[in-house]
Design an enzyme around this catalytic site. Structure first.
Site, PDB file in Angstrom:
ATOM      1  CG  ASN A 113      87.052 -35.761   2.348  1.00 11.53           C
ATOM      2  OD1 ASN A 113      87.103 -35.288   3.486  1.00 11.53           O
ATOM      3  ND2 ASN A 113      88.113 -35.818   1.549  1.00 11.53           N
ATOM      4  CD1 TRP A 114      81.009 -33.059   4.297  1.00 12.25           C
ATOM      5  CD2 TRP A 114      80.661 -32.605   6.462  1.00 12.25           C
ATOM      6  NE1 TRP A 114      79.670 -33.229   4.558  1.00 12.25           N
ATOM      7  CE2 TRP A 114      79.423 -32.958   5.881  1.00 12.25           C
ATOM      8  CE3 TRP A 114      80.684 -32.282   7.816  1.00 12.25           C
ATOM      9  CZ2 TRP A 114      78.233 -32.983   6.606  1.00 12.25           C
ATOM     10  CZ3 TRP A 114      79.503 -32.310   8.543  1.00 12.25           C
ATOM     11  CH2 TRP A 114      78.287 -32.659   7.939  1.00 12.25           C
ATOM     12  CE  LYS A 115      88.547 -32.720  -0.269  1.00 16.02           C
ATOM     13  NZ  LYS A 115      89.216 -32.368  -1.509  1.00 16.02           N
ATOM     14  CG  HIS A 166      92.566 -36.815   0.562  1.00 16.49           C
ATOM     15  ND1 HIS A 166      93.083 -35.692  -0.043  1.00 16.49           N
ATOM     16  CD2 HIS A 166      91.319 -36.980   0.072  1.00 16.49           C
ATOM     17  CE1 HIS A 166      92.169 -35.203  -0.870  1.00 16.49           C
ATOM     18  NE2 HIS A 166      91.089 -35.961  -0.818  1.00 16.49           N
ATOM     19  CD  GLU A 198      90.337 -37.501  -4.463  1.00 15.65           C
ATOM     20  OE1 GLU A 198      89.105 -37.452  -4.356  1.00 15.65           O
ATOM     21  OE2 GLU A 198      91.101 -37.065  -3.601  1.00 15.65           O
TER      22      GLU A 198
HETATM   23  P1  PGA Z   1      86.129 -33.209  -4.732  1.00 16.33           P
HETATM   24  O1  PGA Z   1      87.017 -33.841  -3.558  1.00 16.33           O
HETATM   25  O2  PGA Z   1      84.870 -34.040  -4.831  1.00 16.33           O
HETATM   26  O3  PGA Z   1      85.858 -31.816  -4.280  1.00 16.33           O
HETATM   27  O4  PGA Z   1      86.942 -33.295  -5.975  1.00 16.33           O
HETATM   28  C1  PGA Z   1      87.069 -35.216  -3.378  1.00 16.33           C
HETATM   29  C2  PGA Z   1      88.151 -35.545  -2.372  1.00 16.33           C
HETATM   30  O5  PGA Z   1      89.252 -34.974  -2.487  1.00 16.33           O
HETATM   31  O6  PGA Z   1      87.924 -36.375  -1.486  1.00 16.33           O
END
Ligand code: PGA
Length: 227
Positions: free
Chosen positions: A7-9, A92, A149
Site C-alpha cells: 500500500n503506497w498510500k 482503510h 489493521e
Molecule cells: P504501515 O502501513 O505498514 O506503514 O504500518 C500499513 C497500512 O496502513 O496499510
C-alpha cells in the site's frame, strides 16, 4: 496461496515509480510466483504506468467511488479502475479518519468492486469488524479479503505491530462468524516480522505500507517469505 499487498498510500511521482520498478525487476521480483500473490496498490494516477511496466503483477487501488459512473465530480469508479486493477483496499483507517468513509460507504464501494470483478480488501479494526462485515451476505463475503489493521499498529501513527496472539484470535473470531475469502494482517509489517505474520495460523497474507515504499526495503522484505 499467500498475499503480499503493498500500500503506497499518497507517495511517489512517476519517476519514483519507474526507479522502484527497475530495482525490483533487477532483484527478480516479477510477480510470477504461484505461491504468492503480489499486489501493488499505488495512487490512481500511476495505475496505467504500472500496468505497462509490470504486466504480470496484480494491481490494486486504495479506495473507490461508492457509486457507478455518472455525475460524481472527482470520483473514480470501479468500472474505470477494473481495466488496470484486480483489487481494492477499502475502508482503510486513514480513509475513515480523513475522508469520512463510513461502514455504509465502504459496503457500497465493495459492492461496486464485486460488480466489476475486483476483489475488495476490506480494512477492519476491533471496534468495527462486526458492524462492517454484517453488511455483506455470505455470497459476497466469500469474495472479500479482510485486512485486520488496528489503527495503533500503523507505522506512521508511531505504533508497533500488533501482538501475534491478538491477530490470530481476531482471525479465528472473524472466520468463525463470516465465510470470508481470506484474512490479512496490516500494521508495521517489516522484513523482520513479515515471516511471523505470514505463516501464522489463520493468516493468508500481509499488507505493507511504509516498508513497501523504498525498493531496497521492499526487496529485502519480499525475500523473507521463504515462498
Ligand atoms: P504501515 O502501513 O505498514 O506503514 O504500518 C500499513 C497500512 O496502513 O496499510
Amino acid at each position: 496461496m499467500k498475499y503480499l499487498i503493498a500500500n503506497w498510500k499518497c507517495h511517489k511521482k512517476s519517476s519514483d515509480v519507474q526507479n522502484w520498478v527497475t530495482e525490483t525487476k533487477q532483484a527478480g521480483i516479477t510477480g510470477k510466483n504461484k505461491a504468492l500473490e503480489l499486489v501493488i496498490c499505488p495512487p490512481f494516477i500511476h495505475l496505467s504506468l504500472l500496468r505497462n511496466l509490470l504486466p504480470e503483477i496484480q494491481l490494486g487501488v486504495q479506495t473507490l467511488s461508492p457509486f457507478s459512473d455518472g455525475a460524481y465530480t472527482g470520483a473514480v469508479s470501479a468500472l474505470m479502475v477494473s481495466e488496470f486493477a484486480q483489487y481494492a483496499i477499502l475502508g482503510h483507517t486513514e480513509r475513515r479518519q480523513y475522508f469520512g468513509e463510513t461502514d455504509q460507504i465502504v459496503a457500497n464501494q465493495a459492492l461496486q468492486a464485486l460488480d466489476n470483478s475486483m476483489t475488495p480488501i476490506v480494512a477492519l479494526e476491533k471496534k468495527n469488524w462486526s458492524s462492517q462485515l454484517s453488511q455483506f451476505d455470505p455470497g459476497q463475503l466469500k469474495k472479500i479479503l479482510v485486512m485486520y489493521e488496528p489503527s495503533e499498529a500503523i507505522s506512521t501513527s508511531g505504533g508497533e505491530a500488533a501482538d501475534l496472539h491478538d491477530v490470530q484470535q481476531t482471525a479465528q473470531l472473524i472466520r468463525g462468524g463470516y465465510p470470508i475469502k481470506g484474512f490479512l494482517y496490516g500494521g508495521s509489517v517489516t522484513a523482520e516480522n513479515v515471516g511471523t505474520y505470514m505463516h501464522a495460523a489463520g493468516v493468508d497474507g500481509v499488507v505493507v505500507g511504509a516498508a513497501s515504499l523504498d525498493a531496497h526495503s521492499f526487496i529485502h522484505l519480499y525475500h523473507q517469505f521463504g515462498i
